[in-house]
Structures are given as C-alpha cells and as structure tokens.
Design a protein around this motif. Sequence first.
Motif, mmCIF file in Angstrom:
data_model
loop_
_atom_site.group_PDB
_atom_site.id
_atom_site.type_symbol
_atom_site.label_atom_id
_atom_site.label_comp_id
_atom_site.label_asym_id
_atom_site.label_seq_id
_atom_site.Cartn_x
_atom_site.Cartn_y
_atom_site.Cartn_z
ATOM 1 N N TYR A 174 -11.741 6.837 2.211
ATOM 2 C CA TYR A 174 -11.020 5.932 3.085
ATOM 3 C C TYR A 174 -11.836 5.472 4.282
ATOM 4 O O TYR A 174 -11.311 5.294 5.376
ATOM 5 N N LYS A 186 -8.749 -2.065 -3.732
ATOM 6 C CA LYS A 186 -8.648 -0.698 -3.203
ATOM 7 C C LYS A 186 -8.732 0.371 -4.289
ATOM 8 O O LYS A 186 -8.635 1.566 -3.977
ATOM 9 N N LEU A 209 -9.221 5.731 9.610
ATOM 10 C CA LEU A 209 -9.257 5.578 8.158
ATOM 11 C C LEU A 209 -8.779 4.204 7.722
ATOM 12 O O LEU A 209 -8.075 3.503 8.442
ATOM 13 N N ASP A 210 -9.139 3.836 6.495
ATOM 14 C CA ASP A 210 -8.710 2.561 5.932
ATOM 15 C C ASP A 210 -7.214 2.587 5.646
ATOM 16 O O ASP A 210 -6.614 3.647 5.395
ATOM 17 N N ARG A 247 -10.058 8.894 -2.985
ATOM 18 C CA ARG A 247 -9.555 9.170 -1.626
ATOM 19 C C ARG A 247 -10.687 8.985 -0.609
ATOM 20 O O ARG A 247 -10.873 9.775 0.308
ATOM 21 N N THR A 256 0.835 -1.198 0.000
ATOM 22 C CA THR A 256 0.000 0.000 0.000
ATOM 23 C C THR A 256 0.871 1.248 0.000
ATOM 24 O O THR A 256 0.587 2.223 -0.707
ATOM 25 N N ALA A 295 -5.751 1.946 3.098
ATOM 26 C CA ALA A 295 -5.464 2.524 1.784
ATOM 27 C C ALA A 295 -4.986 3.968 1.882
ATOM 28 O O ALA A 295 -4.302 4.465 0.977
ATOM 29 N N ALA A 296 -5.314 4.643 2.973
ATOM 30 C CA ALA A 296 -4.850 6.021 3.159
ATOM 31 C C ALA A 296 -3.330 6.105 3.232
ATOM 32 O O ALA A 296 -2.751 7.192 3.029
ATOM 33 N N LYS A 342 -11.331 3.256 -3.768
ATOM 34 C CA LYS A 342 -10.943 4.050 -2.595
ATOM 35 C C LYS A 342 -9.791 4.988 -2.947
ATOM 36 O O LYS A 342 -9.787 6.163 -2.563
ATOM 37 N N LEU A 343 -8.807 4.469 -3.667
ATOM 38 C CA LEU A 343 -7.650 5.277 -4.021
ATOM 39 C C LEU A 343 -8.023 6.395 -4.998
ATOM 40 O O LEU A 343 -7.551 7.530 -4.872
ATOM 41 N N PHE A 382 -9.578 13.718 2.506
ATOM 42 C CA PHE A 382 -10.010 12.333 2.495
ATOM 43 C C PHE A 382 -11.456 12.229 2.953
ATOM 44 O O PHE A 382 -11.960 13.078 3.686
#
Length: 306
Positions: A230, A221, A278-279, A228, A184, A281-282, A224-225, A299
Amino acid sequence: MNPLRIGWIGVGAMGRPMCLNLLNAGYPVMVFDKTASQCEPVIAAGAAMTASPKDLMAAVDVVFSTIFNDEGLRDIVMSEDGLLAGAAGAGIHVDMSTVSPDVSATVAQALAQRGVQYLRAPVSGTVSLAASAQLSSYVSGPKEAFDAVRPVLACLTARQTYVGEAEEARVIKLMINLMVFMSTAVIGEGLAFGARAGLDRALMIDAINDSIVASPHYKTKAEKLKQREYSADGAISLVVKDLDLALAVARRNDAALPISSLVRQYLAMMQSRDMSHLDVAALADVLAMMSGHADAQDFRPSCPGP
C-alpha cells in the motif's frame, strides 16, 4: 502563430509530468512552486522558473495550477504576491486541483474583477496516467476560455469535457472521488466475505476483475490488493481531504450519503492507527482489521513514508 505561453504553479507529483508533456509539445513553460527544488526536473527539460505567482501571471498567457487544498488556491491567487497582483486585465487561469466549490467560486469572482477568465478543470487519474496524458478532465467556466485552451488540455488529458459555466466541474470531480472511495470499501467487503469462506486472496481479485463488476479502478489496484502493498498513489490523508469536501457539499444541499459517511469513519479509524500515509487501497482491509484478521504491520510499507 506563436504558441501560448504557459505558466504552471505546483510542480508536484501530478504537475511535474503534465509540465513535461507541455514542454514535449513545444509550449514555452514557466513554473513556480513554494518548494523550489520541485521545479528542478522541469527546468532541466527546458522550463523557466519565476519567483512568485504574481511574476508568473505577468509573463504568460495562461496559468495552470495543481494545488493541494483550498488554502493553497486562495494563497496563489489572493496573497500579496498572488495572481491577482500580477493581472493586467487579461489572461486565463486554469485550476486543475480538487478543491471546494465555495472557495473556487470566491476565486472566480476575484479573478473576474481583474479581467481574468477562470476555468475549473480538475483531472481524474493517477500519476502514471498524467505522464502518458491519459487523464480525464471536466471543465467549467467561460466557454470561450475553454475553447482557447482546449488544445493545451489535449496535451495533458485524453478527454476534455465542458460541463458548465460555474462550479459544475468541482462537483463532478468530488462525485467521482466519492465513488472511488466507496468502491474500494466495497471490494474489501467482498474480500472479507470470501476469505472467511476460505478463498485465496489473489483468486478473488482476479475473479472480480474478470466479472461484471470489474472496473479500471479495481484493475489498477489489483497488485496492491493481492500483495497488501500500500505505498501511496493516493494517500489516505489526501482521500480524507477530498471526502470531507464532498460531505460538506452534501450537507449544504441536504443530500444523504450514508455509505460515504461510513467510509469516512473507516478512514478515521485508519488515521487513528497511523495509517494516513498508506494508499487508499488499504481501505479494502478495514474489515479484516476490525475482525482481527489483519493488522497494519501486515501491510507494505509498514512504516510511514517521508
């Protein structure tokens, strides 16, 4: 032949869909959770509820558990109302949590002294994969116990891999988690590189997922990415717990983990900015934050969850 009577401890985000899968497969299920309201959806689907792990152990053939941390596992097994107190010289305990090999070994020894077979069966995957029974499980412990519960595991996971007699499954799960966290951070470095050269964020993410470095994790992800967005599937607070467990194992075995150690510092920085909710992925925006090109307010969700 009557199906095994299944007990389940920890009816949270992962435990709940797995319990429902067992009920749908026709297994009688009895559940316990310290927060009794967590049990309501599975009770509505046909499960019974018990007052303690002790009572659960006395009433079923196999107990599964999905617990948050080491302390939780010790508590459900070794407390006054724990599994040991209800053990009658037989039974199987299958723990599917991510916990330390040290505490797992302590629990294994205590259960063995009461005649209970203990399987370590941590799962890899998301809540949605739990609901569709597409998780992967790595299992260690007594082989005869694995053979006995494998049909049950097959209702919960797409793959059940036996990996040894002791804590091998714990180490494998921590290894996989390390690689998820590092990868990630790696995609974040790639995005930061491309963004500085003027590339569109969505274009970069699609290119990564169409390339040789694509992975199921990156594809899961992707949205989400891009946005943003998250909201947590795997919150940073949980990631920190797992990463600290892995780093402790590495220290004990004199294993150098320089990239993982750097990722841990990234996470500490995010915690200091109140981003633990936050996830994971952040993590991909750490470098953008450090360079001033992104902020936590960019985010979604922008405020802590409950």
